[in-house]
Design a protein around this motif. Structure first.
Motif, PDB file in Angstrom:
ATOM      1  N   THR A   1       0.865  -1.178   0.000  1.00  0.00           N
ATOM      2  CA  THR A   1       0.000   0.000   0.000  1.00  0.00           C
ATOM      3  C   THR A   1       0.902   1.228   0.000  1.00  0.00           C
ATOM      4  N   VAL A   2       0.617   2.153  -0.898  1.00  0.00           N
ATOM      5  CA  VAL A   2       1.459   3.338  -1.049  1.00  0.00           C
ATOM      6  C   VAL A   2       0.624   4.577  -0.775  1.00  0.00           C
ATOM      7  N   GLU A   3       1.162   5.422   0.075  1.00  0.00           N
ATOM      8  CA  GLU A   3       0.537   6.699   0.395  1.00  0.00           C
ATOM      9  C   GLU A   3       1.427   7.789  -0.199  1.00  0.00           C
ATOM     10  N   HIS A   4       0.876   8.598  -1.097  1.00  0.00           N
ATOM     11  CA  HIS A   4       1.645   9.666  -1.739  1.00  0.00           C
ATOM     12  C   HIS A   4       1.424  10.967  -0.981  1.00  0.00           C
ATOM     13  N   TRP A   5       2.497  11.516  -0.443  1.00  0.00           N
ATOM     14  CA  TRP A   5       2.403  12.797   0.257  1.00  0.00           C
ATOM     15  C   TRP A   5       2.686  13.951  -0.691  1.00  0.00           C
ATOM     16  N   GLY A   6       3.278  13.660  -1.834  1.00  0.00           N
ATOM     17  CA  GLY A   6       3.520  14.688  -2.840  1.00  0.00           C
ATOM     18  C   GLY A   6       4.810  15.456  -2.628  1.00  0.00           C
ATOM     19  N   ARG A   7       4.900  16.573  -3.360  1.00  0.00           N
ATOM     20  CA  ARG A   7       6.104  17.397  -3.318  1.00  0.00           C
ATOM     21  C   ARG A   7       6.071  18.306  -2.087  1.00  0.00           C
ATOM     22  N   ARG A   8       7.206  18.300  -1.381  1.00  0.00           N
ATOM     23  CA  ARG A   8       7.319  19.110  -0.171  1.00  0.00           C
ATOM     24  C   ARG A   8       8.716  19.708  -0.071  1.00  0.00           C
ATOM     25  N   GLN A   9       8.785  20.796   0.648  1.00  0.00           N
ATOM     26  CA  GLN A   9      10.065  21.454   0.920  1.00  0.00           C
ATOM     27  C   GLN A   9      10.878  20.575   1.872  1.00  0.00           C
ATOM     28  N   LEU A  10      12.158  20.404   1.600  1.00  0.00           N
ATOM     29  CA  LEU A  10      13.039  19.629   2.478  1.00  0.00           C
ATOM     30  C   LEU A  10      13.524  20.515   3.622  1.00  0.00           C
ATOM     31  N   ALA A  11      13.805  19.929   4.751  1.00  0.00           N
ATOM     32  CA  ALA A  11      14.315  20.676   5.900  1.00  0.00           C
ATOM     33  C   ALA A  11      15.720  21.201   5.624  1.00  0.00           C
ATOM     34  N   TYR A  12      16.486  20.475   4.821  1.00  0.00           N
ATOM     35  CA  TYR A  12      17.826  20.881   4.427  1.00  0.00           C
ATOM     36  C   TYR A  12      18.087  20.289   3.046  1.00  0.00           C
ATOM     37  N   PRO A  13      18.979  20.889   2.264  1.00  0.00           N
ATOM     38  CA  PRO A  13      19.226  20.366   0.912  1.00  0.00           C
ATOM     39  C   PRO A  13      19.786  18.939   0.938  1.00  0.00           C
ATOM     40  N   ILE A  14      19.275  18.114   0.036  1.00  0.00           N
ATOM     41  CA  ILE A  14      19.769  16.747  -0.145  1.00  0.00           C
ATOM     42  C   ILE A  14      20.150  16.629  -1.612  1.00  0.00           C
ATOM     43  N   LYS A  15      21.406  16.301  -1.868  1.00  0.00           N
ATOM     44  CA  LYS A  15      21.923  16.192  -3.235  1.00  0.00           C
ATOM     45  C   LYS A  15      21.588  17.447  -4.040  1.00  0.00           C
ATOM     46  N   ARG A  16      21.766  18.593  -3.402  1.00  0.00           N
ATOM     47  CA  ARG A  16      21.536  19.913  -4.003  1.00  0.00           C
ATOM     48  C   ARG A  16      20.084  20.168  -4.397  1.00  0.00           C
ATOM     49  N   ARG A  17      19.169  19.455  -3.788  1.00  0.00           N
ATOM     50  CA  ARG A  17      17.733  19.653  -4.060  1.00  0.00           C
ATOM     51  C   ARG A  17      17.101  20.321  -2.846  1.00  0.00           C
ATOM     52  N   GLU A  18      16.180  21.237  -3.094  1.00  0.00           N
ATOM     53  CA  GLU A  18      15.479  21.948  -2.013  1.00  0.00           C
ATOM     54  C   GLU A  18      14.126  21.315  -1.699  1.00  0.00           C
ATOM     55  N   SER A  19      13.590  20.515  -2.638  1.00  0.00           N
ATOM     56  CA  SER A  19      12.302  19.866  -2.411  1.00  0.00           C
ATOM     57  C   SER A  19      12.371  18.428  -2.911  1.00  0.00           C
ATOM     58  N   GLY A  20      11.415  17.620  -2.434  1.00  0.00           N
ATOM     59  CA  GLY A  20      11.374  16.215  -2.825  1.00  0.00           C
ATOM     60  C   GLY A  20       9.948  15.719  -2.859  1.00  0.00           C
ATOM     61  N   TYR A  21       9.754  14.587  -3.509  1.00  0.00           N
ATOM     62  CA  TYR A  21       8.440  13.949  -3.590  1.00  0.00           C
ATOM     63  C   TYR A  21       8.432  12.813  -2.575  1.00  0.00           C
TER      64      TYR A  21
ATOM     65  N   GLY B   1      17.157   8.704  -8.877  1.00  0.00           N
ATOM     66  CA  GLY B   1      15.950   9.462  -8.589  1.00  0.00           C
ATOM     67  C   GLY B   1      15.534   9.415  -7.134  1.00  0.00           C
ATOM     68  N   VAL B   2      16.132   8.515  -6.345  1.00  0.00           N
ATOM     69  CA  VAL B   2      15.806   8.402  -4.925  1.00  0.00           C
ATOM     70  C   VAL B   2      16.819   9.235  -4.145  1.00  0.00           C
ATOM     71  N   LEU B   3      16.335  10.312  -3.509  1.00  0.00           N
ATOM     72  CA  LEU B   3      17.228  11.162  -2.715  1.00  0.00           C
ATOM     73  C   LEU B   3      17.541  10.517  -1.374  1.00  0.00           C
ATOM     74  N   ARG B   4      16.507   9.989  -0.708  1.00  0.00           N
ATOM     75  CA  ARG B   4      16.654   9.315   0.586  1.00  0.00           C
ATOM     76  C   ARG B   4      15.572   8.246   0.713  1.00  0.00           C
ATOM     77  N   TYR B   5      15.844   7.281   1.575  1.00  0.00           N
ATOM     78  CA  TYR B   5      14.837   6.271   1.901  1.00  0.00           C
ATOM     79  C   TYR B   5      15.102   5.776   3.305  1.00  0.00           C
ATOM     80  N   LEU B   6      14.077   5.241   3.919  1.00  0.00           N
ATOM     81  CA  LEU B   6      14.195   4.639   5.245  1.00  0.00           C
ATOM     82  C   LEU B   6      13.244   3.460   5.299  1.00  0.00           C
ATOM     83  N   ILE B   7      13.768   2.298   5.655  1.00  0.00           N
ATOM     84  CA  ILE B   7      12.952   1.093   5.789  1.00  0.00           C
ATOM     85  C   ILE B   7      12.964   0.695   7.258  1.00  0.00           C
TER      86      ILE B   7
END
Length: 125
Positions: A42-62, A88-94
């Protein structure tokens, strides 16, 4: 020999926000295919959001959160390896999915004690 019980996991993904929605859906389908789960995650999409700090030079993530059950946990290392290699995956947590978020439900006695305490606090003011 008793059958192994399925363990429920939760995966939180932060994708590059420059990716289109259908590309994110394809990536999720491909990665979840590696899990060989009995049921579709089951996948819940939260959508695009501002990151708390830049990750891989990105300011927002999906953001997307998936919940899935596995009987065979030997597929997890390959699943994580695929996520690490995916540009395409900036971060993940399992993590193991113990319960839903929020406070645990209170018993009737606990609720009554809480109400009595709140009333006492109001009387003191």
């Amino acid at each position: 020999m008793p059958a192994k019980a399925n363990r429920t996991y939760e995966a939180v993904y932060i994708f590059d926000s420059a990716l289109e929605d259908n590309a994110i859906a394809e990536k999720l389908a491909r990665h979840h295919g590696l899990l060989k789960a009995a049921a579709e995650p089951t996948v819940e999409h939260w959508g695009r959001r501002q990151l708390a700090y830049p990750i891989k030079r990105r300011e927002s993530g999906y953001y997307a959160i998936a919940t899935f059950s596995l009987a065979d946990t030997t597929v997890l290392p390959e699943f994580e390896r695929a996520l690490k290699l995916d540009e395409g995956v900036l971060r993940y947590l399992i993590s193991l999915h113990e319960r839903e978020l929020g406070a645990p439900p209170m018993s009737e006695e606990e609720l009554a004690a809480r109400r009595a305490k709140d009333e006492d606090d109001e009387d003191e003011e």
